[in-house]
Design a protein around this motif. Structure first.
Motif, PDB file in Angstrom:
ATOM      1  N   SER A  90       0.984  -1.165  -0.038  1.00  9.64           N
ATOM      2  CA  SER A  90       0.035   0.022   0.035  1.00  9.64           C
ATOM      3  C   SER A  90       0.749   1.142  -0.029  1.00  9.64           C
ATOM      4  O   SER A  90       1.947   1.337   0.263  1.00  9.64           O
ATOM      5  CB  SER A  90      -0.983   0.159   1.340  1.00  9.64           C
ATOM      6  N   ALA A  91       0.325   2.300  -0.444  1.00 12.81           N
ATOM      7  CA  ALA A  91       1.183   3.517  -0.646  1.00 12.81           C
ATOM      8  C   ALA A  91       0.328   4.678   0.241  1.00 12.81           C
ATOM      9  O   ALA A  91      -0.935   4.634   0.314  1.00 12.81           O
ATOM     10  CB  ALA A  91       1.116   4.015  -1.987  1.00 12.81           C
ATOM     11  N   TYR A  92       0.941   5.566   1.129  1.00  8.80           N
ATOM     12  CA  TYR A  92       0.312   6.539   1.577  1.00  8.80           C
ATOM     13  C   TYR A  92       1.385   7.779   1.882  1.00  8.80           C
ATOM     14  O   TYR A  92       2.659   7.445   1.546  1.00  8.80           O
ATOM     15  CB  TYR A  92      -0.048   6.021   3.080  1.00  8.80           C
ATOM     16  N   GLN A  93       0.826   8.818   1.998  1.00  8.75           N
ATOM     17  CA  GLN A  93       1.705  10.149   2.228  1.00  8.75           C
ATOM     18  C   GLN A  93       1.421  10.548   3.513  1.00  8.75           C
ATOM     19  O   GLN A  93       0.593  10.855   4.135  1.00  8.75           O
ATOM     20  CB  GLN A  93       1.304  11.287   1.199  1.00  8.75           C
ATOM     21  N   PRO A  94       2.755  10.348   4.204  1.00  5.64           N
ATOM     22  CA  PRO A  94       2.835  10.808   5.915  1.00  5.64           C
ATOM     23  C   PRO A  94       2.664  12.303   5.874  1.00  5.64           C
ATOM     24  O   PRO A  94       2.942  12.937   5.188  1.00  5.64           O
ATOM     25  CB  PRO A  94       3.908  10.279   6.328  1.00  5.64           C
ATOM     26  N   GLU A  95       1.851  12.599   6.891  1.00 13.81           N
ATOM     27  CA  GLU A  95       1.896  14.207   7.143  1.00 13.81           C
ATOM     28  C   GLU A  95       3.150  14.319   8.334  1.00 13.81           C
ATOM     29  O   GLU A  95       3.595  13.761   9.166  1.00 13.81           O
ATOM     30  CB  GLU A  95       0.640  14.399   8.297  1.00 13.81           C
ATOM     31  N   THR A 298       2.525  17.017   3.276  1.00 11.23           N
ATOM     32  CA  THR A 298       2.437  15.659   3.077  1.00 11.23           C
ATOM     33  C   THR A 298       3.875  15.332   2.781  1.00 11.23           C
ATOM     34  O   THR A 298       4.448  15.946   1.411  1.00 11.23           O
ATOM     35  CB  THR A 298       1.580  15.456   1.982  1.00 11.23           C
ATOM     36  N   ALA A 300       7.008  12.512   1.071  1.00 10.90           N
ATOM     37  CA  ALA A 300       7.032  11.870   0.001  1.00 10.90           C
ATOM     38  C   ALA A 300       6.450  10.626   0.115  1.00 10.90           C
ATOM     39  O   ALA A 300       6.208   9.835   1.233  1.00 10.90           O
ATOM     40  CB  ALA A 300       8.522  11.413  -0.354  1.00 10.90           C
ATOM     41  N   THR A 301       5.834  10.135  -1.011  1.00  7.69           N
ATOM     42  CA  THR A 301       4.762   8.890  -0.879  1.00  7.69           C
ATOM     43  C   THR A 301       5.703   7.676  -0.370  1.00  7.69           C
ATOM     44  O   THR A 301       6.853   7.386  -0.946  1.00  7.69           O
ATOM     45  CB  THR A 301       4.256   8.354  -2.319  1.00  7.69           C
ATOM     46  N   GLN A 302       5.250   6.909   0.672  1.00  5.81           N
ATOM     47  CA  GLN A 302       5.783   5.833   1.381  1.00  5.81           C
ATOM     48  C   GLN A 302       5.100   4.533   0.950  1.00  5.81           C
ATOM     49  O   GLN A 302       3.853   4.374   0.842  1.00  5.81           O
ATOM     50  CB  GLN A 302       5.760   6.075   2.900  1.00  5.81           C
ATOM     51  N   ILE A 303       6.049   3.464   0.527  1.00  8.30           N
ATOM     52  CA  ILE A 303       5.480   2.208   0.227  1.00  8.30           C
ATOM     53  C   ILE A 303       5.752   1.344   1.535  1.00  8.30           C
ATOM     54  O   ILE A 303       6.509   1.041   1.984  1.00  8.30           O
ATOM     55  CB  ILE A 303       6.251   1.613  -1.098  1.00  8.30           C
TER      56      ILE A 303
END
Length: 332
Positions: A90-95, A298, A300-303
């Motif tokens: 899954s991918a998400y962008q952390p705050e 936000t 960088a996108t984290q995998i």
């Protein structure tokens, strides 16, 4: 679902193929070396194989054998999948909590008691922070860093607690002010504010930078940098200044012009000015920083890879249990 080690099934395929090929070759060699045995003829075997009981037993045996092979395949497939480490991706962008707050305190003699209350109040707020970096600078004739920007809140709380105790006993121990008496004068607010602005690092990065400046604004001496110049310096570096001036009270109207200048400088940076001697203003200022100066970004996108071994494990257990049960049935 993805396999972290996608090459493991291929490796297993080569290994299994090699084992089967080796077993085939060895079996062939053993059969060639085994001496031929004379066959014993038995008459009328077709009568035996034609019996219903024999046919049922043969059918049962073949079914159990086929199920055993299926159980082996299931257990082996589960082992192969587990060795390849199945994961859910899954991918998400952390705050990112990109807030830096520098507490900038005037530690001249007229401010020490009030500073102690500010430090105590700020210490109580530490538990409410989450990711913000906090720093503390003390100034009088010169500025000294009590501790740099950090998100180590246990360290911050300890330092503030110790500083508050020393300030309440300033008559006995004034060591907390070491490094703040190197200039000519007292309460050199312009130099103090300019020094506090310089405590921010990574100026080129997008962050929320705020200074909580507490001073009675009664300058005594010659400053290197005036308060308006320090305010411009803060604006140039995107630093918002929140000013607290306990000296701005009706009984001290003779410094009203200085208070007006202080208020204007603070307002020009986008901050707010508090003309009061209530340390309770600190929570309000911090709340304002957290709401208006949020600048949450936000990242960088984290995998994210999460192991999901449940189904392969269950399949492996079922296959193994089934093989054990079928093996027991085949012996009967």
């Amino acid at each position: 679902m993805e396999l972290s080690f996608w090459w493991m099934p291929l490796l297993w395929a080569f290994v299994i193929a090699g084992v089967l090929a080796l077993a085939f070759v060895l079996t062939r060699r053993r059969m060639r070396r085994r001496p031929a045995r004379a066959a014993v003829p038995v008459a009328h075997t077709e009568r035996l194989t034609a019996l219903p009981a024999y046919r049922r037993a043969l059918t049962r045996y073949r079914a159990l054998l086929a199920l055993s092979v299926a159980a082996v395949v299931v257990a082996l497939a589960a082992a192969v999948v587990l060795s390849a480490r199945p994961v859910a991706v899954s991918a998400y962008q952390p705050e990112l909590r990109n807030r830096d707050i520098v507490l900038c305190l005037d530690v001249s003699g007229s401010m020490v008691d009030y500073d102690a209350e500010i430090v105590d109040t700020f210490s109580d707020l530490v538990d409410e922070f989450d990711g913000e970096r906090i720093g503390l600078v003390l100034f009088n004739a010169s500025a000294a860093t009590a501790f740099p920007l950090t998100s180590d809140y246990a360290f911050v709380e300890k330092q503030l607690s110790e500083l508050g105790d020393k300030m309440r006993n300033a008559d006995e121990d004034y060591s907390f002010a070491n490094g703040t008496l190197l200039g000519n004068g007292s309460s050199l607010i312009g130099d103090g504010l300019g020094s506090c602005v310089m405590r921010f690092d990574d100026i080129g990065q997008e962050r929320s930078r705020s200074i909580i400046l507490a001073t009675d604004n009664f300058v005594a001496g010659e400053q290197i940098v005036t308060l308006p110049e320090a305010g411009e310096f803060a604006t140039e570096n995107d630093v918002t200044v929140y000013g607290i001036n306990p000296g701005d009270v009706a009984s001290k109207s003779y410094i009203k012009d200085l208070a007006d200048e202080f208020e204007k400088v603070v307002a020009d940076t986008g901050g707010a000015y508090y003309a009061l001697d209530d340390p309770g203003a600190i929570p309000a200022i911090v709340g304002q920083i957290q709401s208006e100066q949020a600048a949450d970004m936000t990242g960088a996108t984290q995998i994210v890879k999460t192991d999901i071994p449940v189904w392969p494990i269950v399949a492996g257990l079922v296959g193994t249990a089934g093989l054990m049960f079928l093996g027991w049935r085949l012996k009967r």
